[in-house]
Design an enzyme around this catalytic site. Structure first.
Site, mmCIF file in Angstrom:
data_model
loop_
_atom_site.group_PDB
_atom_site.id
_atom_site.type_symbol
_atom_site.label_atom_id
_atom_site.label_comp_id
_atom_site.label_asym_id
_atom_site.label_seq_id
_atom_site.Cartn_x
_atom_site.Cartn_y
_atom_site.Cartn_z
ATOM 1 N N ASP A 59 0.829 -1.205 0.000
ATOM 2 C CA ASP A 59 0.000 0.000 0.000
ATOM 3 C C ASP A 59 0.861 1.251 0.000
ATOM 4 O O ASP A 59 1.872 1.334 0.703
ATOM 5 C CB ASP A 59 -0.905 0.029 1.240
ATOM 6 C CG ASP A 59 -1.926 -1.100 1.236
ATOM 7 O OD1 ASP A 59 -2.008 -1.807 0.210
ATOM 8 O OD2 ASP A 59 -2.624 -1.269 2.236
ATOM 9 N N LYS B 236 -5.907 11.168 10.542
ATOM 10 C CA LYS B 236 -5.621 10.429 9.307
ATOM 11 C C LYS B 236 -6.462 10.892 8.122
ATOM 12 O O LYS B 236 -5.926 11.192 7.053
ATOM 13 C CB LYS B 236 -5.824 8.930 9.526
ATOM 14 C CG LYS B 236 -5.521 8.096 8.276
ATOM 15 C CD LYS B 236 -5.627 6.607 8.540
ATOM 16 C CE LYS B 236 -5.300 5.809 7.288
ATOM 17 N NZ LYS B 236 -5.353 4.352 7.522
ATOM 18 N N ASP C 56 -4.245 2.669 -4.792
ATOM 19 C CA ASP C 56 -2.856 2.819 -4.359
ATOM 20 C C ASP C 56 -2.393 1.584 -3.584
ATOM 21 O O ASP C 56 -1.420 1.645 -2.839
ATOM 22 C CB ASP C 56 -2.667 4.078 -3.514
ATOM 23 C CG ASP C 56 -3.479 4.043 -2.228
ATOM 24 O OD1 ASP C 56 -4.350 3.162 -2.089
ATOM 25 O OD2 ASP C 56 -3.240 4.900 -1.353
#
Length: 869
Positions: free
Chosen positions: A540, A630, A800
């Site tokens: 990732d 985050k 991603d």
């Protein structure tokens, strides 16, 4: 016809009976979708809720203007002063006018909307009576007017916002009414009842008006067979019945469900055809576009796509959808047991049964009752969420059961206008943990050395949430927990280790089963060579949006924060930001401002304004960690700013804590202040960490403003040759919002797409769209590179996140970095973007200069172990 017959013959020759099985699967998916829609239509008709169906909404939209014209003419006539005896319903109209004032258009709109919704709800019922509809219309109209009157009396802005928010958060109309009545009672609001005879007269008059105005029904009061008078009933016109049947038939014809295929999906050779073979063929295009809002720009974009050589892009999608998968049978058996025998409440699988309701209180005090209602409503919301998640889990289980015995299954893919690839099926490798755990590669290659074992262990730690430490520490974690891992594989029902909250439970369970197979294989063979691991081993990106900006602008600070620079252990940008935020919180807790009272002209009482000292203490007590920061950091690269941060903090942190009563420091009164305060601190912190990214986004936004000012959609081409267009134009949709009902859109047939640019959307959308197109391009280049140069044929990709079999993980690890390096050394994407925009604008000198670049050496990504990890 001969070409089609030849193709079918060839497909049967290549795939044998599986081709016919695929056609049957597509027929069954289509039939199931049709039956589900038919059942929802039947249920809505039986319950008198047809106005909520897509067909009902469409017919309401179509008939709205005609019905409104009739009602407007009537209202304008009766509103003129006249001598003589006035109809009793004039007292109701006077009351409505008193509430709405001179807003005659709003009055007519509300009356029309309520009447037309009521008519649409009853027309498909058996023998709909005019009297019942008349009563319904007046009752609904009274509730709308009463609520409007109540809202006008609220002087306190905070109370008003709370009432409006409370109404919008309740989807069911009965809950809206109950909430509104409770608010009125609390505020001691009294609204006059309408006289019974006036309501009867007005109701029947509105029935006549809406029937004649829309042309949807007539009022019949005589039995046509006997000539006897009967209670007035509504007779749908032939046109309405034909329109209803035609519209529902069209909806049913075009409805479909999509699932995996059992033969490789049809390759994409043009933008119109790929993926499926039978009933589902042609239901999706290569690029997902909102064709419902077709305008000139979109038509020109489609023509450009048809004329563009998209073979590279289509080749990548064909490679991805050509990956063979299969159902992981041991994970399936465990999930089946948890759902059917345990009834959920394990490993993230929700409870299968409804949550118990709170018992009724006996003679509660007002405060006890208030608290009880809060808890009951929180329980209701919790159960709605539970039911949705339970349905999703059982759906995954049943889909997996359907494909359990197939040696290989495949997932057709397409992409959005930015090039991001998505599986068409909802059950897919891009779904949730349960779904991912149920899937494994088929025909994976065998280990040729001991090297893949390392990547298998790292994967195990990753799905256990141990992914913020070095690779060595991840391997060590697996070694230290091997006993529990093997125990989980041996008895997943009895051993609960794999169900740890921080784990991605079913993916970790799949790893446990795989590790057990590997241990047994090595014991029998003395080596890892020859072992076949079917698990997708994924790497990732480390906040990929900011990785792209840091690479594009050669930002040394940002590159280090997002792991483009080699390091002994991974940097965690989310924790870095949270650390900076906590430093500020500590300062403010000691030296911040004090609470004050703020006075506003529109509020009778002063409003408490929390000082930074109080807010800092509250946040410190709660604890601001990487989880809190985050999402804000992650979405920064996609255009989110301080206001967006605020909304995310409320949604992700504050409101859940309020709903679940986890932290007393958060309340509905202080949540906006606390969220806005923390959003400001996060915004300040991220600008210290990724200054260049903010400059890059500002540049893109400035360019988009210039281009849209000159009347052009922002359009660019990615390094893979994919044209990307922001087709954001104004869509003309007049809509009337009933406070207690659904949204009524005034359309002729569909919204009218104009060629007028939505300049705000062009500017606000460019930062996320451009960087999404770059990460999509990186994925496409990586797949192309890995297939051509490393012969990798299996891909598990989520934007991603790059996955392949463990036997080839080392090559994936290298290839994803090589393609990233190649992309940004061979292409100066911001400069090329500016040059492409210069061709669109009248004066290229108006375009802003390129943001300056730093000194980061892009070659470092080739040696960075944690760029993708």
């Amino acid at each position: 016809m001969d070409a089609i017959a030849a193709e079918i013959s060839n497909l049967r020759r290549v795939h044998g009976s599986l081709y016919d099985t695929q056609l049957e699967l597509e027929r069954s998916y289509k039939a199931e979708a049709e039956e589900t829609l038919r059942e929802s239509i039947r249920q809505a008709e039986a319950e008198g809720q047809t106005a909520q169906l897509a067909v009902g909404q469409r017919l309401i939209s179509y008939g709205f203007n005609d019905a409104r014209t009739t009602i407007d003419t009537w209202y304008a006539t009766v509103s003129k002063p006249k001598r003589g005896v006035k109809p009793s319903y004039m007292s109701i109209l006077a009351n409505i006018k008193e509430v709405y004032g001179d807003r005659q258009e709003d009055i007519v709109n509300v009356i029309t909307a309520v009447s037309l919704v009521g008519l649409m709800n009853v027309l498909k019922g058996e023998h709909p009576e005019a009297n019942n509809l008349a009563q319904w219309i007046v009752r609904e109209l009274y509730e709308e007017v009463r609520l409007e009157a109540f809202i006008k009396t609220i002087e306190d802005g905070r109370t008003l916002a709370g009432v409006v928010s409370g109404l919008s958060s309740r989807s069911d109309r009965s809950y809206k009414i109950a909430y509104a009545k409770a608010c009125m009672t609390k505020q001691a609001f009294v609204f006059p009842e309408w006289a019974k005879d006036a309501k009867v007269l007005l109701g029947h008059l509105l029935v006549e008006l809406v029937c004649s105005g829309s042309g949807y029904a007539t009022v019949v009061g005589v039995d046509q067979a006997t000539g006897e008078k009967i209670p007035s009933r509504l007779e749908p016109t032939d046109w309405l019945l034909d329109a209803w049947e035609q519209n529902t038939a069209n909806l049913i014809q075009y409805t479909a469900r999509f699932g995996p295929t059992v033969i490789p999906p049809r390759p994409w050779t043009n933008i119109n055809d790929g993926g499926y073979y039978g009933e589902l063929q042609g239901r999706h295009k290569l690029i997902r576009l909102k064709l419902r809002f077709m305008n000139t720009a979109t038509k020109e974009y489609i023509e450009r796509l048809q004329q563009t050589d998209l073979n590279r892009v289509m080749g990548v999608i064909n490679t991805i959808q050509g990956t063979p998968w299969r159902i992981n049978k041991r994970v399936f058996e465990t999930l089946e047991y948890i759902i059917t025998e345990c009834r959920g409440e394990r490993a993230g699988v929700p409870r299968m049964e409804r949550l118990p309701k709170f018992p009724r209180l006996e003679n509660p005090t007002e405060e006890e009752l208030k608290e009880h209602k809060k808890k009951a409503f929180a329980r209701y919301k919790e159960d709605v969420t539970r039911a949705s998640l339970a349905l999703r889990c059982t759906s995954h289980l049943e889909t997996a059961r359907r494909y359990l015995d197939f040696a290989r299954i495949y997932f057709p893919y397409n992409m959005d206008f930015r090039g991001r690839v998505y599986p068409i099926s909802g059950f897919s490798p891009q779904s949730d943990d349960v779904n991912k755990g149920l899937l494994e590669f088929a025909d994976a290659p065998a280990f040729e050395s001991e090297e893949p074992v390392k990547w298998l262990m790292i994967h195990g730690a990753n799905v256990a949430g141990v992914d913020k430490v070095s690779f060595e520490d991840r391997i060590k974690w697996v070694q230290e927990h091997e006993e529990q891992i093997l125990a989980s594989a041996e008895d997943p029902i009895g051993c609960r280790f794999w169900e740890t909250d921080s784990f991605e439970c079913f993916q970790f369970l799949a790893f446990c089963f795989e590790w057990q197979r590997f241990v047994n294989y090595k014991l029998a063979n003395g080596s890892a060579v020859g072992f076949v691991s079917n698990l997708p081993i994924a790497f990732d990106g480390s906040c990929s949006g900011l990785q792209h900006y840091s690479a594009i602008l050669r930002d040394t600070v940002g590159a280090k924060a997002v792991n483009l620079v080699p390091s002994r252990k991974p940097n965690d940008i989310y924790r870095e930001v949270s650390d900076l935020v906590n430093e500020e919180l500590e300062k403010h807790a000691q030296q911040g401002s004090l609470d004050t009272l703020a006075f506003y002209d529109d509020r009778p009482e002063p409003v408490a304004r929390l000082g930074t000292q109080t807010m800092a203490q509250i946040w410190l007590n709660y604890g601001v960690n990487r989880k809190v920061t985050k999402r804000s950091v992650m979405t920064l690269a996609y255009g989110s700013r301080q206001y967006g941060f605020k909304e995310q903090i409320i949604e992700d942190t504050i409101q859940p804590a309020i709903d679940k009563r986890k932290f007393e420091g958060f309340t509905t009164n202080n949540r906006n202040q606390l969220a806005n305060y923390l959003a400001g601190l996060i915004w300040k912190a991220v600008q210290e960490v990724v200054v260049a990214a903010v400059a890059g986004m500002d540049f893109l936004k400035s360019v988009a403003k210039v281009v849209s000012k000159d009347g052009h959609c922002v359009t660019w081409v990615t390094p893979m040759g994919l044209p990307v267009q922001q087709a954001y134009t104004i869509v003309q949709v007049d809509q009337i919002k009933l406070r207690l009902g659904e949204k009524i859109r005034r359309w002729a047939y569909v919204p009218t797409a104009t060629d007028e640019l939505d300049k705000h959307a062009q500017a606000s959308g460019i930062a996320p769209n451009f960087i999404h197109s770059m990460d999509a391009c990186h994925l496409q280049m990586t797949v192309e590179h890995l297939k051509q140069d490393y012969d990798i044929q299996h891909f598990a990709l989520i934007h991603d996140s790059y996955g392949c079999p463990a036997a080839q993980a080392e090559n994936l690890f290298k290839g994803v970095r090589e393609s990233f390096h190649k992309m940004y050394t061979e292409y100066d994407v911001l400069n090329e973007f500016r040059e492409q925009m210069a061709l669109l604008v009248e004066d290229p000198a108006e375009l802003p200069p390129l943001p300056s670049k730093g000194s980061f050496k892009l070659s470092q990504v080739l040696e960075s172990p944690y760029m993708f990890a």
